[in-house]
Design a protein around this motif. Structure first.
Motif, PDB file in Angstrom:
ATOM      1  N   LEU A  81      12.824   4.845  70.894  1.00 26.92           N
ATOM      2  CA  LEU A  81      12.019   3.632  71.071  1.00 26.92           C
ATOM      3  C   LEU A  81      10.556   3.868  70.687  1.00 26.92           C
ATOM      4  CD1 LEU A  81      13.695   2.232  74.304  1.00 26.92           C
ATOM      5  CD2 LEU A  81      13.859   1.299  71.977  1.00 26.92           C
ATOM      6  N   SER A  82      10.056   5.083  70.874  1.00 28.25           N
ATOM      7  CA  SER A  82       8.686   5.405  70.435  1.00 28.25           C
ATOM      8  C   SER A  82       8.602   5.424  68.911  1.00 28.25           C
ATOM      9  CB  SER A  82       8.247   6.759  71.000  1.00 28.25           C
ATOM     10  OG  SER A  82       8.158   6.694  72.413  1.00 28.25           O
ATOM     11  N   LEU A  83       9.623   5.975  68.259  1.00 30.13           N
ATOM     12  CA  LEU A  83       9.661   5.948  66.793  1.00 30.13           C
ATOM     13  C   LEU A  83       9.735   4.507  66.297  1.00 30.13           C
ATOM     14  CD1 LEU A  83      12.023   8.971  66.092  1.00 30.13           C
ATOM     15  CD2 LEU A  83       9.602   8.793  65.472  1.00 30.13           C
ATOM     16  N   TYR A  84      10.529   3.698  66.977  1.00 30.80           N
ATOM     17  CA  TYR A  84      10.631   2.278  66.626  1.00 30.80           C
ATOM     18  C   TYR A  84       9.259   1.610  66.734  1.00 30.80           C
ATOM     19  CZ  TYR A  84      11.750  -2.661  66.876  1.00 30.80           C
ATOM     20  OH  TYR A  84      11.772  -4.019  66.650  1.00 30.80           O
ATOM     21  N   ALA A  85       8.561   1.872  67.843  1.00 23.76           N
ATOM     22  CA  ALA A  85       7.224   1.284  68.041  1.00 23.76           C
ATOM     23  C   ALA A  85       6.251   1.770  66.966  1.00 23.76           C
ATOM     24  CB  ALA A  85       6.700   1.623  69.437  1.00 23.76           C
ATOM     25  N   ALA A  86       6.345   3.042  66.600  1.00 21.65           N
ATOM     26  CA  ALA A  86       5.444   3.595  65.583  1.00 21.65           C
ATOM     27  C   ALA A  86       5.679   2.938  64.224  1.00 21.65           C
ATOM     28  CB  ALA A  86       5.637   5.111  65.479  1.00 21.65           C
ATOM     29  N   GLN A  87       6.949   2.786  63.827  1.00 23.35           N
ATOM     30  CA  GLN A  87       7.216   2.163  62.532  1.00 23.35           C
ATOM     31  C   GLN A  87       6.795   0.696  62.558  1.00 23.35           C
ATOM     32  OE1 GLN A  87       9.535  -0.292  61.451  1.00 23.35           O
ATOM     33  NE2 GLN A  87      10.279  -0.644  63.518  1.00 23.35           N
ATOM     34  N   LEU A  88       6.946   0.047  63.711  1.00 22.12           N
ATOM     35  CA  LEU A  88       6.542  -1.350  63.827  1.00 22.12           C
ATOM     36  C   LEU A  88       5.019  -1.471  63.685  1.00 22.12           C
ATOM     37  CD1 LEU A  88       8.202  -3.904  64.219  1.00 22.12           C
ATOM     38  CD2 LEU A  88       7.763  -3.752  66.665  1.00 22.12           C
ATOM     39  N   ALA A  89       4.279  -0.540  64.281  1.00 24.06           N
ATOM     40  CA  ALA A  89       2.814  -0.545  64.147  1.00 24.06           C
ATOM     41  C   ALA A  89       2.411  -0.357  62.681  1.00 24.06           C
ATOM     42  CB  ALA A  89       2.201   0.549  65.026  1.00 24.06           C
ATOM     43  N   LEU A  90       3.076   0.552  61.991  1.00 25.44           N
ATOM     44  CA  LEU A  90       2.805   0.743  60.562  1.00 25.44           C
ATOM     45  C   LEU A  90       3.151  -0.523  59.779  1.00 25.44           C
ATOM     46  CD1 LEU A  90       4.131   4.388  60.222  1.00 25.44           C
ATOM     47  CD2 LEU A  90       1.761   3.646  59.840  1.00 25.44           C
ATOM     48  N   ASN A  91       4.261  -1.142  60.131  1.00 26.54           N
ATOM     49  CA  ASN A  91       4.681  -2.378  59.467  1.00 26.54           C
ATOM     50  C   ASN A  91       3.618  -3.466  59.642  1.00 26.54           C
ATOM     51  OD1 ASN A  91       5.925  -5.107  59.410  1.00 26.54           O
ATOM     52  ND2 ASN A  91       7.773  -3.989  58.885  1.00 26.54           N
ATOM     53  N   PHE A  92       3.148  -3.633  60.867  1.00 25.01           N
ATOM     54  CA  PHE A  92       2.186  -4.704  61.159  1.00 25.01           C
ATOM     55  C   PHE A  92       0.827  -4.469  60.501  1.00 25.01           C
ATOM     56  CE2 PHE A  92       4.362  -5.804  65.478  1.00 25.01           C
ATOM     57  CZ  PHE A  92       5.419  -6.373  64.805  1.00 25.01           C
ATOM     58  N   THR A  93       0.517  -3.231  60.151  1.00 24.83           N
ATOM     59  CA  THR A  93      -0.782  -2.962  59.533  1.00 24.83           C
ATOM     60  C   THR A  93      -0.731  -2.995  58.005  1.00 24.83           C
ATOM     61  OG1 THR A  93      -0.408  -0.570  59.731  1.00 24.83           O
ATOM     62  CG2 THR A  93      -1.683  -1.631  61.479  1.00 24.83           C
ATOM     63  N   TRP A  94       0.468  -2.987  57.421  1.00 19.39           N
ATOM     64  CA  TRP A  94       0.546  -2.949  55.960  1.00 19.39           C
ATOM     65  C   TRP A  94      -0.045  -4.215  55.325  1.00 19.39           C
ATOM     66  CZ3 TRP A  94       2.642  -5.787  52.001  1.00 19.39           C
ATOM     67  CH2 TRP A  94       2.544  -5.208  50.736  1.00 19.39           C
ATOM     68  N   SER A  95       0.351  -5.384  55.752  1.00 19.65           N
ATOM     69  CA  SER A  95      -0.139  -6.634  55.143  1.00 19.65           C
ATOM     70  C   SER A  95      -1.662  -6.767  55.224  1.00 19.65           C
ATOM     71  CB  SER A  95       0.539  -7.862  55.765  1.00 19.65           C
ATOM     72  OG  SER A  95       1.872  -7.935  55.323  1.00 19.65           O
ATOM     73  N   PRO A  96      -2.270  -6.484  56.384  1.00 16.63           N
ATOM     74  CA  PRO A  96      -3.738  -6.541  56.417  1.00 16.63           C
ATOM     75  C   PRO A  96      -4.395  -5.540  55.461  1.00 16.63           C
ATOM     76  CG  PRO A  96      -2.873  -6.638  58.643  1.00 16.63           C
ATOM     77  CD  PRO A  96      -1.707  -6.349  57.739  1.00 16.63           C
ATOM     78  N   LEU A  97      -3.779  -4.374  55.278  1.00 20.90           N
ATOM     79  CA  LEU A  97      -4.339  -3.390  54.339  1.00 20.90           C
ATOM     80  C   LEU A  97      -4.180  -3.848  52.896  1.00 20.90           C
ATOM     81  CD1 LEU A  97      -3.090  -0.025  55.882  1.00 20.90           C
ATOM     82  CD2 LEU A  97      -5.455  -0.843  55.770  1.00 20.90           C
ATOM     83  N   PHE A  98      -2.962  -4.263  52.531  1.00 25.11           N
ATOM     84  CA  PHE A  98      -2.671  -4.616  51.141  1.00 25.11           C
ATOM     85  C   PHE A  98      -3.281  -5.963  50.769  1.00 25.11           C
ATOM     86  CE2 PHE A  98      -0.195  -6.278  47.616  1.00 25.11           C
ATOM     87  CZ  PHE A  98      -0.003  -5.176  46.810  1.00 25.11           C
ATOM     88  N   PHE A  99      -2.974  -7.002  51.514  1.00 21.77           N
ATOM     89  CA  PHE A  99      -3.420  -8.358  51.172  1.00 21.77           C
ATOM     90  C   PHE A  99      -4.791  -8.703  51.746  1.00 21.77           C
ATOM     91  CE2 PHE A  99       1.200  -8.832  50.665  1.00 21.77           C
ATOM     92  CZ  PHE A  99       1.250  -9.422  49.410  1.00 21.77           C
ATOM     93  N   GLY A 100      -5.068  -8.227  52.955  1.00 24.03           N
ATOM     94  CA  GLY A 100      -6.335  -8.559  53.591  1.00 24.03           C
ATOM     95  C   GLY A 100      -7.486  -7.760  53.013  1.00 24.03           C
ATOM     96  N   ALA A 101      -7.434  -6.435  53.163  1.00 19.06           N
ATOM     97  CA  ALA A 101      -8.506  -5.557  52.689  1.00 19.06           C
ATOM     98  C   ALA A 101      -8.364  -5.226  51.203  1.00 19.06           C
ATOM     99  CB  ALA A 101      -8.520  -4.264  53.511  1.00 19.06           C
ATOM    100  N   LYS A 102      -7.181  -5.481  50.642  1.00 20.15           N
ATOM    101  CA  LYS A 102      -6.885  -5.161  49.228  1.00 20.15           C
ATOM    102  C   LYS A 102      -7.079  -3.672  48.954  1.00 20.15           C
ATOM    103  CE  LYS A 102      -7.985  -9.861  47.835  1.00 20.15           C
ATOM    104  NZ  LYS A 102      -8.304 -10.354  49.164  1.00 20.15           N
ATOM    105  N   LYS A 103      -6.732  -2.866  49.921  1.00 21.04           N
ATOM    106  CA  LYS A 103      -6.796  -1.403  49.819  1.00 21.04           C
ATOM    107  C   LYS A 103      -5.410  -0.919  49.397  1.00 21.04           C
ATOM    108  CE  LYS A 103     -11.017  -0.620  51.379  1.00 21.04           C
ATOM    109  NZ  LYS A 103     -12.032  -0.008  50.519  1.00 21.04           N
ATOM    110  N   LEU A 104      -5.160  -0.972  48.099  1.00 21.42           N
ATOM    111  CA  LEU A 104      -3.829  -0.677  47.572  1.00 21.42           C
ATOM    112  C   LEU A 104      -3.401   0.763  47.839  1.00 21.42           C
ATOM    113  CD1 LEU A 104      -4.122  -2.560  44.150  1.00 21.42           C
ATOM    114  CD2 LEU A 104      -3.332  -3.438  46.356  1.00 21.42           C
ATOM    115  N   GLY A 105      -4.317   1.704  47.694  1.00 17.73           N
ATOM    116  CA  GLY A 105      -4.005   3.106  47.941  1.00 17.73           C
ATOM    117  C   GLY A 105      -3.715   3.375  49.407  1.00 17.73           C
ATOM    118  N   LEU A 106      -4.548   2.845  50.280  1.00 18.81           N
ATOM    119  CA  LEU A 106      -4.338   3.026  51.719  1.00 18.81           C
ATOM    120  C   LEU A 106      -3.040   2.335  52.151  1.00 18.81           C
ATOM    121  CD1 LEU A 106      -5.581   4.342  54.179  1.00 18.81           C
ATOM    122  CD2 LEU A 106      -6.927   2.266  54.553  1.00 18.81           C
TER     123      LEU A 106
END
Length: 170
Positions: A81-106
């Motif tokens: 369940l901790s691994l599940y939570a960790a992947q979910l946190a990574l999932n939720f931060t991808w869109s703000p990084l890619f589309f929001g901040a436009k930080k393609l590398g990050l």
């Protein structure tokens, strides 16, 4: 007990769906204005496909986490369940990084870590409930595909890194 189980299933599915909806708020403007201007590969899916695919993936990952939770809760399944939570946190931060901040590398680093975290989650789910693990396989496939797409976009759009229209410092 039946009502509590239904409530817990509803919450387990609602959490990833809510994160996905929040992510779509960040992406909406960029999908229309910024994303079409990027150089993308011929194998880029049409924009209309992302909503249904992610809805399905969020619902199935939520159901999978519910199945694990029902077999021992946090106390009995802390690692899965901790691994599940960790992947979910990574999932939720991808869109703000890619589309929001436009930080393609990050975003590429983020989604690469997400793929590892999803694989680790699926592996940790297997001994507890093989079906819960199998429910994550389409998600792992999609994240792998999205990682390749992110990598292509990162490599072929160097001027986009760091923000729209901003040129890299030399």
């Amino acid at each position: 007990a039946g009502d509590g189980k239904a409530l817990s299933l509803g919450v387990a599915i609602a959490i990833p769906l809510a994160g996905g909806i929040a992510g779509s708020v960040v992406t909406r403007k960029a999908v229309k204005e910024w994303y079409p201007k990027l150089k993308k590969p011929s194998w880029t899916p049409p924009n209309w496909l992302f909503g249904p695919v992610w809805t399905y993936l969020y619902a199935t990952m939520g159901y999978a986490s519910h199945r694990i939770f029902q077999r021992g809760g946090w106390q009995g399944n802390a690692l899965p369940l901790s691994l599940y939570a960790a992947q979910l946190a990574l999932n939720f931060t991808w869109s703000p990084l890619f589309f929001g901040a436009k930080k393609l590398g990050l975003a590429l680093v983020n989604i690469s870590a997400m793929g590892v975290a999803v694989a680790a989650t699926a592996a940790s789910f297997w001994p507890v409930d093989p079906l819960a693990s199998k429910l994550l396989f389409p998600y792992l496939f999609w994240v792998s595909y999205a990682t390749a797409l992110n990598a292509y976009i990162f490599v072929h759009n160097p001027k986009q890194e760091g923000g729209e229209g901003e040129k890299k410092k030399e």
